[in-house]
Write a protein that holds these residues in place. Structure first.
Motif, PDB file in Angstrom:
ATOM      1  N   ASP A   9      34.456  10.127  31.732  1.00  0.00           N
ATOM      2  CA  ASP A   9      33.330  10.262  32.546  1.00  0.00           C
ATOM      3  C   ASP A   9      32.092  10.727  31.993  1.00  0.00           C
ATOM      4  OD1 ASP A   9      34.759   9.328  34.648  1.00  0.00           O
ATOM      5  OD2 ASP A   9      34.729  11.171  35.918  1.00  0.00           O
ATOM      6  N   THR A  10      32.393  11.581  30.987  1.00  0.00           N
ATOM      7  CA  THR A  10      31.239  12.077  29.927  1.00  0.00           C
ATOM      8  C   THR A  10      30.857  10.987  29.076  1.00  0.00           C
ATOM      9  OG1 THR A  10      31.996  14.139  30.190  1.00  0.00           O
ATOM     10  CG2 THR A  10      30.423  13.924  28.484  1.00  0.00           C
ATOM     11  N   LEU A  11      31.736  10.449  28.528  1.00  0.00           N
ATOM     12  CA  LEU A  11      31.592   9.319  27.390  1.00  0.00           C
ATOM     13  C   LEU A  11      30.609   8.044  28.102  1.00  0.00           C
ATOM     14  CD1 LEU A  11      34.816   9.106  25.601  1.00  0.00           C
ATOM     15  CD2 LEU A  11      32.612   9.962  24.649  1.00  0.00           C
ATOM     16  N   GLN A  12      30.905   7.798  29.478  1.00  0.00           N
ATOM     17  CA  GLN A  12      30.326   6.534  29.597  1.00  0.00           C
ATOM     18  C   GLN A  12      28.630   6.846  30.135  1.00  0.00           C
ATOM     19  OE1 GLN A  12      32.327   5.676  33.478  1.00  0.00           O
ATOM     20  NE2 GLN A  12      31.210   7.309  34.784  1.00  0.00           N
ATOM     21  N   ILE A  13      28.336   8.037  30.101  1.00  0.00           N
ATOM     22  CA  ILE A  13      26.900   8.568  30.279  1.00  0.00           C
ATOM     23  C   ILE A  13      26.327   8.795  28.990  1.00  0.00           C
ATOM     24  CG2 ILE A  13      25.438  10.310  31.192  1.00  0.00           C
ATOM     25  CD1 ILE A  13      27.570  10.447  33.451  1.00  0.00           C
ATOM     26  N   HIS A  14      26.963   9.495  27.991  1.00  0.00           N
ATOM     27  CA  HIS A  14      26.503  10.038  26.882  1.00  0.00           C
ATOM     28  C   HIS A  14      26.801   9.435  25.512  1.00  0.00           C
ATOM     29  CE1 HIS A  14      24.849  13.429  28.844  1.00  0.00           C
ATOM     30  NE2 HIS A  14      25.828  13.720  29.549  1.00  0.00           N
ATOM     31  N   ALA A  15      27.979   8.588  25.452  1.00  0.00           N
ATOM     32  CA  ALA A  15      28.376   8.216  24.151  1.00  0.00           C
ATOM     33  C   ALA A  15      27.119   7.368  23.526  1.00  0.00           C
ATOM     34  CB  ALA A  15      29.609   7.476  24.097  1.00  0.00           C
ATOM     35  N   GLY A  16      26.871   7.526  22.309  1.00  0.00           N
ATOM     36  CA  GLY A  16      25.999   6.543  21.446  1.00  0.00           C
ATOM     37  C   GLY A  16      24.615   6.897  21.748  1.00  0.00           C
ATOM     38  N   ALA A  17      24.149   7.867  22.454  1.00  0.00           N
ATOM     39  CA  ALA A  17      22.645   7.970  23.029  1.00  0.00           C
ATOM     40  C   ALA A  17      22.441   9.354  22.740  1.00  0.00           C
ATOM     41  CB  ALA A  17      22.644   7.761  24.673  1.00  0.00           C
ATOM     42  N   LYS A  18      21.084   9.568  22.510  1.00  0.00           N
ATOM     43  CA  LYS A  18      20.432  11.042  22.354  1.00  0.00           C
ATOM     44  C   LYS A  18      18.863  10.521  22.837  1.00  0.00           C
ATOM     45  CE  LYS A  18      19.793  10.230  17.408  1.00  0.00           C
ATOM     46  NZ  LYS A  18      20.219  10.498  16.074  1.00  0.00           N
ATOM     47  N   PRO A  19      18.360  11.765  22.946  1.00  0.00           N
ATOM     48  CA  PRO A  19      16.966  11.487  23.664  1.00  0.00           C
ATOM     49  C   PRO A  19      15.754  10.779  22.371  1.00  0.00           C
ATOM     50  CG  PRO A  19      17.687  13.723  23.790  1.00  0.00           C
ATOM     51  CD  PRO A  19      18.737  13.146  23.089  1.00  0.00           C
ATOM     52  N   ASP A  20      15.222  10.005  22.688  1.00  0.00           N
ATOM     53  CA  ASP A  20      14.230   9.124  21.885  1.00  0.00           C
ATOM     54  C   ASP A  20      13.491   9.939  21.000  1.00  0.00           C
ATOM     55  OD1 ASP A  20      13.084   6.579  20.760  1.00  0.00           O
ATOM     56  OD2 ASP A  20      11.036   7.930  21.472  1.00  0.00           O
ATOM     57  N   PRO A  21      13.725  10.036  19.678  1.00  0.00           N
ATOM     58  CA  PRO A  21      13.148  10.998  18.725  1.00  0.00           C
ATOM     59  C   PRO A  21      11.670  11.171  18.505  1.00  0.00           C
ATOM     60  CG  PRO A  21      14.017   9.305  17.336  1.00  0.00           C
ATOM     61  CD  PRO A  21      14.464   9.057  18.753  1.00  0.00           C
ATOM     62  N   THR A  22      11.187  10.159  18.935  1.00  0.00           N
ATOM     63  CA  THR A  22       9.559  10.115  19.106  1.00  0.00           C
ATOM     64  C   THR A  22       9.048  10.660  20.348  1.00  0.00           C
ATOM     65  OG1 THR A  22       9.328   8.109  17.393  1.00  0.00           O
ATOM     66  CG2 THR A  22       7.383   8.666  18.786  1.00  0.00           C
ATOM     67  N   THR A  23       9.525  10.288  21.458  1.00  0.00           N
ATOM     68  CA  THR A  23       8.722  10.411  22.716  1.00  0.00           C
ATOM     69  C   THR A  23       9.683  11.597  23.474  1.00  0.00           C
ATOM     70  OG1 THR A  23       9.969   8.821  23.884  1.00  0.00           O
ATOM     71  CG2 THR A  23       8.165   8.225  22.639  1.00  0.00           C
ATOM     72  N   GLY A  24      10.910  11.697  23.089  1.00  0.00           N
ATOM     73  CA  GLY A  24      11.829  12.805  23.910  1.00  0.00           C
ATOM     74  C   GLY A  24      12.510  11.976  25.315  1.00  0.00           C
ATOM     75  N   ALA A  25      11.957  10.505  25.434  1.00  0.00           N
ATOM     76  CA  ALA A  25      12.674   9.921  26.640  1.00  0.00           C
ATOM     77  C   ALA A  25      14.086  10.247  26.653  1.00  0.00           C
ATOM     78  CB  ALA A  25      12.377   8.399  26.365  1.00  0.00           C
ATOM     79  N   ARG A  26      14.670  10.407  27.841  1.00  0.00           N
ATOM     80  CA  ARG A  26      15.796  10.884  28.037  1.00  0.00           C
ATOM     81  C   ARG A  26      16.957   9.596  28.005  1.00  0.00           C
ATOM     82  NH1 ARG A  26      19.698  11.501  26.886  1.00  0.00           N
ATOM     83  NH2 ARG A  26      21.623  13.089  27.029  1.00  0.00           N
ATOM     84  N   ASN A  27      16.342   8.547  28.693  1.00  0.00           N
ATOM     85  CA  ASN A  27      17.196   7.459  28.992  1.00  0.00           C
ATOM     86  C   ASN A  27      16.989   6.497  27.453  1.00  0.00           C
ATOM     87  OD1 ASN A  27      18.559   7.091  31.175  1.00  0.00           O
ATOM     88  ND2 ASN A  27      16.904   6.565  32.551  1.00  0.00           N
ATOM     89  N   THR A  28      17.836   5.603  27.140  1.00  0.00           N
ATOM     90  CA  THR A  28      17.708   5.012  25.894  1.00  0.00           C
ATOM     91  C   THR A  28      16.454   3.944  26.314  1.00  0.00           C
ATOM     92  OG1 THR A  28      19.800   5.135  25.506  1.00  0.00           O
ATOM     93  CG2 THR A  28      18.791   3.317  24.419  1.00  0.00           C
ATOM     94  N   PRO A  29      15.500   3.839  25.571  1.00  0.00           N
ATOM     95  CA  PRO A  29      14.415   3.056  25.598  1.00  0.00           C
ATOM     96  C   PRO A  29      14.829   1.582  25.358  1.00  0.00           C
ATOM     97  CG  PRO A  29      13.806   4.750  24.151  1.00  0.00           C
ATOM     98  CD  PRO A  29      15.346   4.800  24.277  1.00  0.00           C
TER      99      PRO A  29
END
Length: 429
Positions: A9-29
């Motif tokens: 359940d954690t991986l399906q939300i977080h795996a492979g993703a992190k906040p956008d380094p330029t804007t801080g956008a939480r969802n993957t742009p």
């Protein structure tokens, strides 16, 4: 973040993703761009020589798509993944590094109709061929393998009948003959089944179905286990011998467990061009975030509806593996312990014409050529997805003329039963 330390359940939300380094956008742009600026000439050369991982051109790599690839690989316990434009594209992408003119693949008789056509007709244009075998007959699988066989292919939960494959048993045969096992896990999803844990070499998905879950985009993905020794037999020169296009680089030697993944990007996407667009990747990433929640409801509804259908006098039989009457019921505990999925067929008394009438009378079920949607879907395979097959091959695939295929959604199960009840009454009157 180490994926190995987190639950599904954690991986399906977080795996492979992190906040956008330029804007801080939480969802993957959505990185809606064709190309990427190189730091300098040396950086560009290193990328093109596969000496550095990065972004060159969106036919090959894209940041949004990369997150999706990492996420699906994590959920499937794979070493890497390559996303592409559809499930059918994923199947060709999986075979492409393995095959050559004159080579063959041993495939299950129980496959989606479009896959049967791809395996019987389309791949012949590459000079490849397919041998169809009942995957329950392990001796027949081994007997079908010859010196020109390069892979074994099956579905974890077969479309349309919902039959469950004993992946471990088939993988043992594949290991014995030294071939990779490719498993289409579309119908099960990694929430219900992880084929790599049962010995599969490669896993393919139509992202279009449960992983996206809302019927909005098409997409596919190939997940590599990273566990197959491509250099052991000499049968896979694309991976084990020098590649002229990259100055003699050998993928298996250079990239180890990621050899197949890098080949899929550097050769497969480069030359076949079956690229997944970043907007489709974004939709799929959003869908995956609720995968476990949706699959639990899909399975719960399917079990209740299949049980009701099996007890109805207007129905001859139901193929759902989650019923104790199914010959595949015993495989649930080992192959897909969280449930038998939500795809199955049932035979309507009155045959072909009654099936057509049933579909026309339903109100909640959508008559579409898709599955894995939040909405409940229905189709008559013999006249649609499997219509190109002769009747004996339709029956071998589980698409008998007297059956309809249902993909049970996440609506209120009682409402779906009421809809089926009224439609069956009219179809069998």
């Amino acid at each position: 973040m180490s994926d190995a330390t987190y639950g599904f359940d954690t991986l399906q939300i977080h795996a492979g993703a992190k906040p956008d380094p330029t804007t801080g956008a939480r969802n993957t742009p959505i990185y809606q761009t064709t190309a990427y600026v190189f730091r300098d000439a040396d950086h560009a050369a290193a990328l093109f020589n596969l000496q550095e991982v990065g972004f060159i051109y969106s036919r090959l790599t894209n940041p949004t798509v990369a997150v999706l690839q990492d996420r699906v690989a994590a959920l499937e316990c794979g070493a890497g993944a390559v996303a592409c434009s559809s499930g059918h594209a994923a199947q060709i992408m999986a075979l492409f590094p393995l095959m050559a003119p004159g080579k063959n693949v041993v495939v299950s008789t129980r496959l989606y109709g479009g896959t049967v056509t791809q395996m019987t007709q389309t791949i012949q244009r590459f000079g490849w061929s397919a041998k169809f075998v009942d995957m329950d007959d392990l001796d027949a699988i081994e007997a079908a393998v010859d010196d020109d066989t390069r892979a074994i292919f099956c579905e974890s939960i077969a479309n349309p009948g919902g039959y469950i494959t004993d992946i471990r048993a088939v993988a043992d045969v594949a290991d014995k003959v030294g071939l990779p096992l490719i498993v289409d896990n579309t119908t099960a999803t990694p929430y219900l089944c992880r084929p790599i844990e049962h010995g599969a070499t490669l896993v393919v998905h139509s992202l279009t179905k449960y992983l996206t879950g809302n019927g909005t985009v098409t997409g596919g993905v190939v997940v590599d286990s990273g566990k197959f020794d491509w250099a052991a037999s000499g049968k896979f020169p694309s991976l084990s011998e020098p590649e002229p296009a990259y100055h003699g680089l050998t993928f298996s030697e250079t990239f180890g467990p990621l050899a197949f993944t890098f080949h899929g990007i550097a050769i497969g996407l480069r030359d076949l061009g079956m690229t997944l667009n970043p907007q489709a990747a974004h939709y799929t990433l959003m869908g995956i975030e609720t995968l476990s929640l949706r699959m639990e409801r899909h399975v719960q509804n399917a079990r209740k509806i299949a049980t009701w259908l099996e007890q109805d006098a207007r129905v001859d039989y139901v193929t759902y593996a989650g019923l104790e009457s199914s010959k595949y019921f015993g495989r649930i505990a080992t192959v897909c312990p969280r449930g038998a999925g939500a795809l199955f067929t049932f035979a309507v008394k009155g045959g072909y014409e009654a099936c057509v009438k049933l579909i026309e009378e339903l109100k909640l079920f959508s008559h579409v050529a898709n599955l894995g949607d939040t909405r409940s879907l229905i189709i008559h395979p013999a006249s649609t997805t499997h219509r190109q097959l002769e009747e004996n091959k339709q029956r071998a695939a589980g698409a008998d003329p007297e059956v309809v295929r249902v993909s049970i959604g996440i609506e209120d199960a009682d409402d779906l039963i009421a809809d089926l009840d009224q439609a069956l009454a009219k179809a069998t009157a």
